[in-house]
Design a protein around this motif. Structure first.
Motif, mmCIF file in Angstrom:
data_model
loop_
_atom_site.group_PDB
_atom_site.id
_atom_site.type_symbol
_atom_site.label_atom_id
_atom_site.label_comp_id
_atom_site.label_asym_id
_atom_site.label_seq_id
_atom_site.Cartn_x
_atom_site.Cartn_y
_atom_site.Cartn_z
ATOM 1 N N PRO A 133 124.613 59.466 142.279
ATOM 2 C CA PRO A 133 123.575 58.730 141.553
ATOM 3 C C PRO A 133 122.671 57.961 142.511
ATOM 4 N N ALA A 134 121.464 57.684 142.056
ATOM 5 C CA ALA A 134 120.543 56.834 142.820
ATOM 6 C C ALA A 134 120.992 55.385 142.660
ATOM 7 N N HIS A 135 120.956 54.621 143.730
ATOM 8 C CA HIS A 135 121.240 53.184 143.674
ATOM 9 C C HIS A 135 119.894 52.485 143.589
ATOM 10 N N VAL A 136 119.674 51.760 142.487
ATOM 11 C CA VAL A 136 118.353 51.217 142.207
ATOM 12 C C VAL A 136 118.406 49.754 141.798
ATOM 13 N N VAL A 137 117.254 49.103 141.957
ATOM 14 C CA VAL A 137 117.007 47.759 141.445
ATOM 15 C C VAL A 137 116.077 47.946 140.253
ATOM 16 N N VAL A 138 116.432 47.329 139.116
ATOM 17 C CA VAL A 138 115.619 47.483 137.920
ATOM 18 C C VAL A 138 115.077 46.142 137.455
ATOM 19 N N ALA A 139 114.009 46.219 136.688
ATOM 20 C CA ALA A 139 113.347 45.031 136.151
ATOM 21 C C ALA A 139 113.980 44.622 134.834
ATOM 22 N N VAL A 140 113.985 43.315 134.611
ATOM 23 C CA VAL A 140 114.339 42.758 133.306
ATOM 24 C C VAL A 140 113.189 41.857 132.901
ATOM 25 N N PRO A 141 112.963 41.693 131.607
ATOM 26 C CA PRO A 141 111.853 40.846 131.176
ATOM 27 C C PRO A 141 112.077 39.406 131.628
ATOM 28 N N GLY A 142 110.995 38.766 131.991
ATOM 29 C CA GLY A 142 111.079 37.364 132.385
ATOM 30 C C GLY A 142 110.056 37.053 133.442
ATOM 31 N N PRO A 143 109.882 35.778 133.708
ATOM 32 C CA PRO A 143 108.912 35.399 134.728
ATOM 33 C C PRO A 143 109.397 35.795 136.114
ATOM 34 N N ARG A 144 108.449 36.164 136.923
ATOM 35 C CA ARG A 144 108.763 36.498 138.310
ATOM 36 C C ARG A 144 108.875 35.219 139.106
#
Length: 160
Positions: A133-144
């Motif tokens: 599998p690809a090892h990834v960083v994903v976004a979650v809703p919220g302020p940066r």
């Protein structure tokens, strides 16, 4: 037809089926050896390219060195794609639990939920079968977060 003729006939049929099976196995083994040989030669060509690049060294022209590294990587990847390798993991795609392993989540005001924002390690498949599998960083809703780790402020001085 006598019972002896029937037994002899079934023996001949069994021998014929055994012979055909042996031929099929030999052909499959030869195809596997040829495929393995193509892969090894593809890797050997890439290693030759790396040897030439390392012999030239990066001291003279770092930009040219990086260009050559990218070319070698692209050549190897294209060759492996031709043999069935399927890279998995692209920034901007939606993470799929079947092919992506999430190693980190990051709040993002601009990326969609579960959108890949960074590929830590690409994954690979082979003709629809997952190899890793690809090892990834994903976004979650919220302020940066801002540069100092605090929430960023908008133009009116309000926290986002």
């Amino acid at each position: 037809m006598s019972a002896g003729d029937a037994v002899a006939g079934s023996g001949l049929e069994a021998a014929r089926l055994g012979y055909e099976h042996t031929r099929e196995l030999a052909a499959r083994d030869a195809a596997h050896r040829a495929h393995r040989e193509r892969l090894l030669l593809l890797c050997a060509d890439a290693l030759d390219g790396f040897d030439r690049l390392l012999a030239d060294g990066a001291d003279r022209d770092a930009a040219a060195y990086r260009r050559h590294l990218r070319l070698l990587a692209a050549e190897l990847e294209n060759g492996l794609r031709g043999e069935g390798l399927e890279p998995i993991g692209v920034v901007g795609e939606r993470a799929d639990p079947a092919t992506h392993h999430v190693v980190e989540v990051r709040p993002s005001g601009s990326a969609g939920e579960d959108e890949v924002v960074e590929v830590v390690r690409r994954g690979y498949g082979d003709r629809g079968r997952l190899l890793r599998p690809a090892h990834v960083v994903v976004a979650v809703p919220g302020p940066r977060p801002g540069r100092d780790g605090a929430q960023a402020e908008n133009s009116e001085g309000e926290r986002e």
